[in-house]
Design a protein around this motif. Structure first.
Motif, PDB file in Angstrom:
ATOM      1  N   ALA A 416     -27.537 -10.538 116.020  1.00 31.31           N
ATOM      2  CA  ALA A 416     -26.202 -10.096 115.609  1.00 31.31           C
ATOM      3  C   ALA A 416     -26.175  -8.606 115.285  1.00 31.31           C
ATOM      4  CB  ALA A 416     -25.744 -10.888 114.391  1.00 31.31           C
ATOM      5  N   ASP A 417     -27.323  -7.935 115.450  1.00 28.51           N
ATOM      6  CA  ASP A 417     -27.445  -6.486 115.234  1.00 28.51           C
ATOM      7  C   ASP A 417     -27.252  -6.114 113.771  1.00 28.51           C
ATOM      8  OD1 ASP A 417     -28.033  -3.925 115.980  1.00 28.51           O
ATOM      9  OD2 ASP A 417     -26.024  -3.445 116.716  1.00 28.51           O
ATOM     10  N   ILE A 418     -27.937  -6.865 112.884  1.00 27.15           N
ATOM     11  CA  ILE A 418     -27.846  -6.542 111.470  1.00 27.15           C
ATOM     12  C   ILE A 418     -28.404  -5.156 111.186  1.00 27.15           C
ATOM     13  CG2 ILE A 418     -30.122  -7.486 110.828  1.00 27.15           C
ATOM     14  CD1 ILE A 418     -26.869  -7.820 108.781  1.00 27.15           C
ATOM     15  N   MET A 419     -29.309  -4.678 112.053  1.00 27.88           N
ATOM     16  CA  MET A 419     -29.912  -3.370 111.839  1.00 27.88           C
ATOM     17  C   MET A 419     -28.913  -2.231 112.033  1.00 27.88           C
ATOM     18  SD  MET A 419     -32.968  -4.134 110.960  1.00 27.88           S
ATOM     19  CE  MET A 419     -34.312  -3.030 111.290  1.00 27.88           C
ATOM     20  N   SER A 420     -27.732  -2.544 112.579  1.00 27.55           N
ATOM     21  CA  SER A 420     -26.720  -1.494 112.748  1.00 27.55           C
ATOM     22  C   SER A 420     -26.174  -1.023 111.407  1.00 27.55           C
ATOM     23  CB  SER A 420     -25.571  -2.009 113.622  1.00 27.55           C
ATOM     24  OG  SER A 420     -24.859  -3.058 112.973  1.00 27.55           O
ATOM     25  N   PHE A 421     -26.427  -1.790 110.332  1.00 26.64           N
ATOM     26  CA  PHE A 421     -26.002  -1.356 109.007  1.00 26.64           C
ATOM     27  C   PHE A 421     -26.901  -0.257 108.446  1.00 26.64           C
ATOM     28  CE2 PHE A 421     -23.679  -5.353 109.059  1.00 26.64           C
ATOM     29  CZ  PHE A 421     -22.519  -5.028 108.376  1.00 26.64           C
ATOM     30  N   LYS A 422     -28.103  -0.131 108.998  1.00 28.40           N
ATOM     31  CA  LYS A 422     -29.027   0.897 108.496  1.00 28.40           C
ATOM     32  C   LYS A 422     -28.427   2.270 108.780  1.00 28.40           C
ATOM     33  CE  LYS A 422     -34.094   1.462 108.366  1.00 28.40           C
ATOM     34  NZ  LYS A 422     -34.019   2.507 107.424  1.00 28.40           N
ATOM     35  N   ASN A 423     -28.339   3.096 107.745  1.00 25.43           N
ATOM     36  CA  ASN A 423     -27.658   4.380 107.875  1.00 25.43           C
ATOM     37  C   ASN A 423     -28.437   5.455 107.132  1.00 25.43           C
ATOM     38  OD1 ASN A 423     -26.346   4.665 104.962  1.00 25.43           O
ATOM     39  ND2 ASN A 423     -26.065   2.526 105.609  1.00 25.43           N
ATOM     40  N   SER A 424     -27.888   6.652 107.118  1.00 22.92           N
ATOM     41  CA  SER A 424     -28.580   7.789 106.501  1.00 22.92           C
ATOM     42  C   SER A 424     -28.321   7.883 105.000  1.00 22.92           C
ATOM     43  CB  SER A 424     -28.132   9.096 107.171  1.00 22.92           C
ATOM     44  OG  SER A 424     -26.727   9.260 107.040  1.00 22.92           O
TER      45      SER A 424
END
Length: 537
Positions: A416-424
């Protein structure tokens, strides 16, 4: 339209508004009826709020009957009606607080008036009293001389005595002029609750340290709610209001460094559906106050004990439980309607809870640096941390020592692309905010609670029920996953301490934790899989 439900918390009747949605609008709004909590036990107030909601929902239904109605406009109107309902409640809350503040101001004004009158009295009486003292000193001086008293001296002494007598009469007259203020003068002289607790509990050497400590907590709760009142002003009405407040108090109140004021804590517990104190706890608070009043009645400081003869259902407590398949299907199949949090963040938090069993506080305080690769496996690392947020130091730690742990990320979450929440930024779910009580994610918790109630999901099912669900599924699976590994994944105290502690550093391989995570599977057929797992990016 108006439905009453006895509260399981305090036994009072709570009112709800319900109205069926026309069939043509049900696909747009994603529900068959509108159901809202009216937040009152007063039937007249409930009728007024229900009538207002009936009129506003009627406008919504009328708009839906128009030719080719705009779906977005209808949803926006529905959300506006909900927002207005919540805003009205906030306005009433502020009004009630203003009334309480006005009452406190009135009491302080009366005390200031009393002090002013007393000051004026002293200013008037002091010169006369000084003359009396001077006259007495002169008489004593003449007597000390032991000279023969002539007729003229006798007359002079009589005149002085008459003058002194008149001064005393004048003082008595001025004192009588304060008679109208006499009832107000008595109030400050009545002993206050804190003084009586000090006298009959804290200074009693026969009392145990535990009794003194617990009584102190009870007295502090009372003073926080009503102020340090004179004991003769504490009646059954105040006792009943304290009883209602205590039944609404969350179990964890006072256990963190910055506890909310008692009324705010009760309000938050109702909003977030937090677990509240038991009837036994409330009964203990009343028993401690009642023991103080026993002394007061015996000494005739007060006429009766307002804390006696109350009934408490010490068995009444809402038991939280896991989601049923039908409840979970209803939740996941209903469109998210709370604007304060985006649907993307809502889906991210819900799906992560379903596939990790993490607590809400752990999810909301997850940082970007807590997403790590361990032995090539992507993981969430739940750990204590200190950060500078908005110029202030903010400390956070898991609920227990065992809460510091590694949680491998489920393959379904990666799909589900939970890693897309990782941000700067600092936090993984960066949209969440920090409330005034230093709780991060309070906005999400309130929005989720209101959304769940709107779906009429039972009170005993809360966000924490995701954790119950994960624990139940893992302990009922039919493979060789060890109980110790499940404890380590969920951050429970290890049930087999001799075999190791509950985090991966104590010897539990992260690959074994990954086996535990991947054992989580959901079958909500005929619920479509897309409703269970929505791509997040």
């Amino acid at each position: 339209m108006l439905r009453s439900i006895p509260s399981r918390r305090d036994g009072q009747t709570r009112y709800h508004f319900r109205r069926g949605i026309p069939a043509s609008l049900q696909p747009i709004l994603g529900k068959r009826e509108i159901s809202l909590v009216l937040h009152t036990s007063d039937k007249l107030v409930a009728r007024e709020r229900a009538a207002l909601l009936y009129a506003r929902t009627g406008q919504l239904f009328q708009a839906g009957r128009m030719k080719n109605p705009s779906k977005d406009d209808l949803i926006a109107l529905y959300q506006k009606i909900i927002a207005e309902h919540e805003a009205l409640r906030q306005v009433e809350k502020e009004r009630n607080e203003a009334v309480r503040n006005a009452e406190r101001a009135r009491f302080l004004f009366e005390q200031m008036e009393l002090v002013t009158r007393q000051t004026e009295f002293l200013n008037d009486v002091t010169p006369s009293m000084q003359k009396i003292v001077t006259g007495i000193q002169e008489l004593r001086h003449k007597l000390d001389k032991q000279d023969a008293v002539t007729a003229a001296d006798k007359k002079g002494l009589r005149d002085q005595i008459d003058n002194l007598n008149q001064l005393v009469v004048d003082c008595a007259t001025k004192t009588a002029n304060l008679a109208p203020a006499a009832p107000e003068k008595k109030k400050p002289k009545a002993p206050k609750l804190s003084q009586m607790a000090e006298r009959f509990v804290y200074e009693d050497k026969a009392k145990s340290a535990g009794t003194i400590r617990d009584t102190g907590k009870t007295v502090q709760l009372f003073i926080e709610a009503f102020g340090d009142l004179p004991v003769n002003q504490i009646d059954g009405q105040i006792a009943g209001e304290l009883r209602d407040l205590l039944f609404g108090l969350p179990t964890l109140h006072g256990k963190n460094r910055k506890p909310l004021p008692i009324r705010d804590a009760v309000e938050q517990a109702a909003e977030l559906e937090l677990e509240t104190v038991s009837g036994k706890t409330v009964k203990n608070h009343f028993s401690r106050l009642s023991s103080i009043w026993t002394h007061l009645v015996q000494r005739e400081i007060v006429s009766r004990n307002p804390w006696a003869n109350w009934k408490f259902d010490i068995t009444k407590k809402i038991e939280r439980r896991a989601w049923s398949d039908d409840e979970l299907a209803l939740l996941l199949g209903s469109p998210w309607t709370r604007k304060v949090i985006s649907e993307r963040t809502y889906q991210g938090i819900i799906q992560t809870a379903l596939y990790t069993g993490m607590r809400l506080g752990e999810l909301c305080n997850l940082r970007n640096k807590d997403v790590e690769f361990i032995d090539g496996i992507p993981c969430f690392h739940i750990q204590p941390h200190t950060e500078i947020v908005n110029g202030k130091q903010r400390d956070w730690s898991p609920k227990t020592a065992a809460g510091t742990r590694i949680v491998p990320i489920h393959s379904k979450l990666l799909e589900a692309d939970i890693m897309s929440f990782k941000n700067s930024g600092l936090y993984f779910f960066e949209e969440l905010t920090i409330a005034r009580n230093d709780i991060r994610g309070n906005d999400f918790a309130q929005a989720f609670s209101k959304f769940k109630r709107g779906l009429e999901i039972p009170e005993e099912v809360t966000f924490h029920s995701f954790r119950h669900l994960v624990s139940t599924k893992l302990r009922n699976q039919n493979n060789d996953i060890r109980e110790l590994w499940i404890d380590a994944l969920l951050g429970h105290e290890a049930t087999h301490r001799s075999q190791g502690t509950t985090n991966y550093m104590s010897g539990i391989d992260v690959k074994n934790l990954q086996r535990v995570v991947e054992a989580l599977k959901y079958d909500l057929s005929p619920q479509p899989q897309s409703a269970l797992l929505i791509p997040l990016s």
